[in-house]
Each structure stands twice: as C-alpha cells, then as structure tokens.
Design an enzyme around this catalytic site. Sequence first.
Site, PDB file in Angstrom:
ATOM      1  N   ARG A  31       0.820  -1.226   0.000  1.00  0.00           N
ATOM      2  CA  ARG A  31       0.000   0.000   0.000  1.00  0.00           C
ATOM      3  C   ARG A  31       0.849   1.270   0.000  1.00  0.00           C
ATOM      4  NH1 ARG A  31      -5.659  -0.811   1.547  1.00  0.00           N
ATOM      5  NH2 ARG A  31      -6.117  -2.793   0.597  1.00  0.00           N
ATOM      6  N   ARG A  35      -3.145   6.371   0.941  1.00  0.00           N
ATOM      7  CA  ARG A  35      -3.644   7.536   1.677  1.00  0.00           C
ATOM      8  C   ARG A  35      -2.665   8.164   2.646  1.00  0.00           C
ATOM      9  NH1 ARG A  35      -8.780   4.237   3.304  1.00  0.00           N
ATOM     10  NH2 ARG A  35      -7.046   2.762   3.258  1.00  0.00           N
ATOM     11  N   ARG A  44      -7.148  11.737  -5.128  1.00  0.00           N
ATOM     12  CA  ARG A  44      -8.431  11.139  -4.756  1.00  0.00           C
ATOM     13  C   ARG A  44      -9.505  12.170  -4.403  1.00  0.00           C
ATOM     14  NH1 ARG A  44     -11.239   8.782  -3.879  1.00  0.00           N
ATOM     15  NH2 ARG A  44     -11.351   7.341  -2.147  1.00  0.00           N
ATOM     16  N   ASP A  80      -6.680  -3.333  -7.532  1.00  0.00           N
ATOM     17  CA  ASP A  80      -7.286  -3.900  -6.336  1.00  0.00           C
ATOM     18  C   ASP A  80      -7.590  -5.364  -6.579  1.00  0.00           C
ATOM     19  OD1 ASP A  80      -8.390  -2.675  -3.633  1.00  0.00           O
ATOM     20  OD2 ASP A  80      -9.677  -4.340  -4.215  1.00  0.00           O
ATOM     21  N   TYR A 156     -15.095 -12.207  -0.082  1.00  0.00           N
ATOM     22  CA  TYR A 156     -15.800 -10.971  -0.463  1.00  0.00           C
ATOM     23  C   TYR A 156     -17.025 -11.285  -1.319  1.00  0.00           C
ATOM     24  CZ  TYR A 156     -12.028  -8.137   1.412  1.00  0.00           C
ATOM     25  OH  TYR A 156     -11.123  -7.537   2.260  1.00  0.00           O
TER      26      TYR A 156
HETATM   27  O1  CP3 Z   1       0.494   0.309  -3.283  1.00  0.00           O
HETATM   28  C1  CP3 Z   1      -0.396  -0.580  -3.249  1.00  0.00           C
HETATM   29  O2  CP3 Z   1      -0.248  -1.619  -2.593  1.00  0.00           O
HETATM   30  C2  CP3 Z   1      -1.672  -0.285  -4.000  1.00  0.00           C
HETATM   31  C3  CP3 Z   1      -2.335  -1.414  -4.672  1.00  0.00           C
HETATM   32  C4  CP3 Z   1      -3.340  -2.177  -3.800  1.00  0.00           C
HETATM   33  C5  CP3 Z   1      -4.605  -1.697  -3.371  1.00  0.00           C
HETATM   34  N1  CP3 Z   1      -5.295  -2.729  -2.798  1.00  0.00           N
HETATM   35  C6  CP3 Z   1      -5.133  -0.324  -3.523  1.00  0.00           C
HETATM   36  C7  CP3 Z   1      -6.186   0.157  -2.611  1.00  0.00           C
HETATM   37  C8  CP3 Z   1      -3.253  -3.511  -3.400  1.00  0.00           C
HETATM   38  C9  CP3 Z   1      -2.074  -4.455  -3.544  1.00  0.00           C
HETATM   39  C10 CP3 Z   1      -4.503  -3.841  -2.789  1.00  0.00           C
HETATM   40  C11 CP3 Z   1      -4.821  -5.187  -2.294  1.00  0.00           C
HETATM   41  C12 CP3 Z   1      -6.070  -5.414  -1.557  1.00  0.00           C
HETATM   42  N2  CP3 Z   1      -7.296  -4.830  -1.754  1.00  0.00           N
HETATM   43  C13 CP3 Z   1      -6.210  -6.387  -0.537  1.00  0.00           C
HETATM   44  C14 CP3 Z   1      -5.126  -7.326  -0.094  1.00  0.00           C
HETATM   45  C15 CP3 Z   1      -4.102  -6.652   0.754  1.00  0.00           C
HETATM   46  C16 CP3 Z   1      -4.545  -6.335   2.131  1.00  0.00           C
HETATM   47  O3  CP3 Z   1      -4.649  -5.136   2.439  1.00  0.00           O
HETATM   48  O4  CP3 Z   1      -4.768  -7.270   2.894  1.00  0.00           O
HETATM   49  C17 CP3 Z   1      -7.535  -6.328  -0.072  1.00  0.00           C
HETATM   50  C18 CP3 Z   1      -8.130  -7.156   1.030  1.00  0.00           C
HETATM   51  C19 CP3 Z   1      -8.217  -5.354  -0.855  1.00  0.00           C
HETATM   52  C20 CP3 Z   1      -9.662  -4.985  -0.785  1.00  0.00           C
HETATM   53  C21 CP3 Z   1      -9.820  -3.575  -0.368  1.00  0.00           C
HETATM   54  N3  CP3 Z   1      -9.504  -2.503  -1.149  1.00  0.00           N
HETATM   55  C22 CP3 Z   1     -10.308  -3.114   0.868  1.00  0.00           C
HETATM   56  C23 CP3 Z   1     -10.746  -3.980   2.023  1.00  0.00           C
HETATM   57  C24 CP3 Z   1     -10.304  -1.722   0.788  1.00  0.00           C
HETATM   58  C25 CP3 Z   1     -10.877  -0.769   1.814  1.00  0.00           C
HETATM   59  C26 CP3 Z   1     -10.022  -0.697   3.009  1.00  0.00           C
HETATM   60  C27 CP3 Z   1      -8.996   0.361   2.825  1.00  0.00           C
HETATM   61  O5  CP3 Z   1      -7.831   0.115   3.113  1.00  0.00           O
HETATM   62  O6  CP3 Z   1      -9.431   1.467   2.429  1.00  0.00           O
HETATM   63  C28 CP3 Z   1      -9.738  -1.352  -0.463  1.00  0.00           C
HETATM   64  C29 CP3 Z   1      -9.497   0.022  -0.964  1.00  0.00           C
HETATM   65  C30 CP3 Z   1      -8.122   0.321  -1.472  1.00  0.00           C
HETATM   66  N4  CP3 Z   1      -7.366  -0.481  -2.293  1.00  0.00           N
HETATM   67  C31 CP3 Z   1      -7.404   1.525  -1.244  1.00  0.00           C
HETATM   68  C32 CP3 Z   1      -6.199   1.424  -1.948  1.00  0.00           C
HETATM   69  C33 CP3 Z   1      -5.112   2.465  -2.066  1.00  0.00           C
HETATM   70  C34 CP3 Z   1      -7.922   2.718  -0.471  1.00  0.00           C
HETATM   71  C35 CP3 Z   1      -8.844   3.441  -1.389  1.00  0.00           C
HETATM   72  C36 CP3 Z   1      -8.947   4.924  -1.122  1.00  0.00           C
HETATM   73  O7  CP3 Z   1      -9.792   5.318  -0.307  1.00  0.00           O
HETATM   74  O8  CP3 Z   1      -8.203   5.696  -1.768  1.00  0.00           O
END
Ligand code: CP3
Length: 342
Positions: A31, A35, A44, A80, A156
């Site tokens: 990540r 953020r 964003r 994602d 999910y």
């Molecule tokens: O630099 C990076 O790693 C970005 C790429 C990336 C994202 N999601 C972007 C994202 C990766 C590798 C993921 C994987 C992901 N997505 C997982 C597995 C990794 C982990 O965290 O266990 C999971 C379970 C998800 C599903 C997901 N996506 C959730 C549960 C959420 C909401 C929770 C949160 O952290 O906001 C997301 C949103 C998400 N995916 C964001 C990002 C940058 C935040 C979105 C935002 O508000 O800008």
Amino acid sequence: MGAMSTFDGRARVLAVLGGHRPDRLPLWLMRQAGRFLPEYRAVRADVPFLDVVRSPALCTEVALQPLRRFDLDATIVFSDILVIPDALGAGLSFEKRDGPKIERPLVTDAAVDALDWHNVCDRLDYVYAAVRELRAAAPSHALFGFAGSPWTLFCYLTQGQGGGEFASARAALWAHPERSRRVLDQLADVVAEHLVRQARAGADVVQVFDTWGGLLPAADYAAIAAPGLRRITARLRAEGIPSILYVRAGAHLVDLTRGLGFTGLSVDSTVDLASISDLPTQGNLDNTRLLGGRESVAEGVARIGAALGGRRNHIMNLGHGILPSTPPDAVSWLVDEVRKIQ
Ligand code: CP3
C-alpha cells in the site's frame, strides 16, 4: 566483482527470488501508493477510487508518487484484488466509510449462475495497460503484479460486505460445499490467467494476497484454499514467473504454504522469520512501528536483521499495508535503518 555496484531495485528483488545474494536487502511497502501520502489524497479528492484504478495514467501517477519521495526498490501496479469480482459481474462499489461492497453476493445458486466466466480477463485490459505504462515509467524498479487468492475473493464474493471474520463466507463452505468448491476452482483459473497477463505486460513478479487465509484452521486451508493455489503456481512455474504468497495472520499455515510452489512467502508480524530459511521471505515488520517514532522503527528493523542471521534472501516490507495515519518521515527512517543491515 564490479557487478555489485550495478544492482538496482529490480536486480535486488530478482536476486532474492532467484536465490542469489543482493548487495543489500531490497525494500518496498504494501500500500505504498495510498492515503498516507498527501499527494495521493490530492488525486483522490477529485477522482473516485475505482476511476483511478480504471485509468492507466492515474494508476501510473499514484504508483510513482512514493518512488519520488523514497529510495524504494519495487513498485506494485495500482489496482485492487476486487477487480476480478467486478469483471465477473458481481457488482463492486466502494462506500465512503464501509470499504468495498459486492452488490450481488453469492448467496443463491442463481447468483452463482449469473457470474460471467467467459473471457473475464479481457474485461481487465485496463490493469495490463497500467502495468505496461508503469513498466516504462519505472524501468529500474522491480514491478509487482498481484491478485487476491481464490479463498479471499470467495470471502468478499460470498459475504458481500467485507466484515470481521467472514462468518457467512466460512459457513457457505459447510452449507453449500459443492457450489463453493466450483466457485473456488473457477476463481483459481481466473487468478492464474490474470497474473500471467500482468507478467506478459511487464510485471517481474506476481503476489497473491490471501488476506483472509488465516481465518481457516490448517486442515481446512489444506482442503479448501491450497488446491487452487497449487493450480496457480503450476501455471506460473510453467510460464517461468516468480511468485510470492502473502497470508495475513497465517503463522499456523507456514508449514503448509511453504510447499505450495510459490517462489517466496510474504509474512505478517506474527510469524517468526527465523523459522523459515529454506525459501525467500518478505515482510514481517509490524506496520504500527511506523507510528511509534524513529526508535521503534529502528528496533523493528534490527529485530528482523537478527532473525535473518546471515541469510539475505529477504525482501523488507511490512506485515500488512501501511496505515493511512503513517507520517511520511517514518518511511525515510525505515529506508535508513534497512541500509544498516549488512
Ligand atoms: O500500493 C499498493 O499496494 C496499492 C495497490 C493495492 C490496493 N489494494 C489499492 C487500494 C493492493 C495491492 C490492494 C490489495 C487489496 N485490496 C487487498 C489485499 C491486501 C490487504 O490489504 O490485505 C484487499 C483485502 C483489498 C480490498 C480492499 N480494497 C479493501 C478492504 C479496501 C478498503 C479498506 C482500505 O484500506 O481502504 C480497499 C481500498 C483500497 N485499495 C485503497 C487502496 C489504495 C484505499 C482506497 C482509497 O480510499 O483511496
């Protein structure tokens, strides 16, 4: 040999995964595009998350943001794990506070039958375009592609709204075993194809995120989650693509996951790194240490250095994604501390 001075981030990561000794431990952060960076929040402010994900230009921009600030060795395509459920037609939205939501969860046979498994990855072309663009923009960084594991995607897809312990997804395994098995098998094939296409677009290595694997006892993981992962690694190995498996809260699963055919294992902070020496590792640093000041970062990194002993087949990373409240300075401290491990 003078070759030592020619390591860039890409060569460092590939050395670790290829069984060679890098000049120093490579470092990136799950990540890292996200953020905790004000410049990400600025993007964003105007664009919804899924619109960023679907725009290769914006994906490239936000993936480059952490590389401009910090001396990191790898980048990961901005995407994602839930793009696969979306491409299957299950309906995906991100709501302000509640995280992701699947509009049509797999709670009936009809909902499962409504999924569109035909040419799924053709609907994910925007991901491969993002990989190609990032590859060109960051040629000396290792480029990670990724996907969710079949089990984590099943969680999910079945529960709809991500939650706590995914009790309804786990219950579906016992209440609807045949239906669940069929979905898990089909997901494995789509995940494998999605990873292969990312590699063909320029990813050096692919990571499978099994964020919810730790919810399963080892015997159930072996029966339910492992077969799909073995199918995925068989395909990746046939294509010569290095791979890493990340299981969150999976300390009880290491003896099982080390034998699934992945090149390396990414572990969270509950795993004793000293217990794995036969294959490359990644991660392990508690992400809350970055909120605890410079000393807590230094101590966390030193502890990993001690657990590694003399081995250098490790990619420094966190045990879970960087927290949005992390001060960016903490990442600079982390970069400095990792340099001290010789
Ligand atoms: O630099 C990076 O790693 C970005 C790429 C990336 C994202 N999601 C972007 C994202 C990766 C590798 C993921 C994987 C992901 N997505 C997982 C597995 C990794 C982990 O965290 O266990 C999971 C379970 C998800 C599903 C997901 N996506 C959730 C549960 C959420 C909401 C929770 C949160 O952290 O906001 C997301 C949103 C998400 N995916 C964001 C990002 C940058 C935040 C979105 C935002 O508000 O800008």
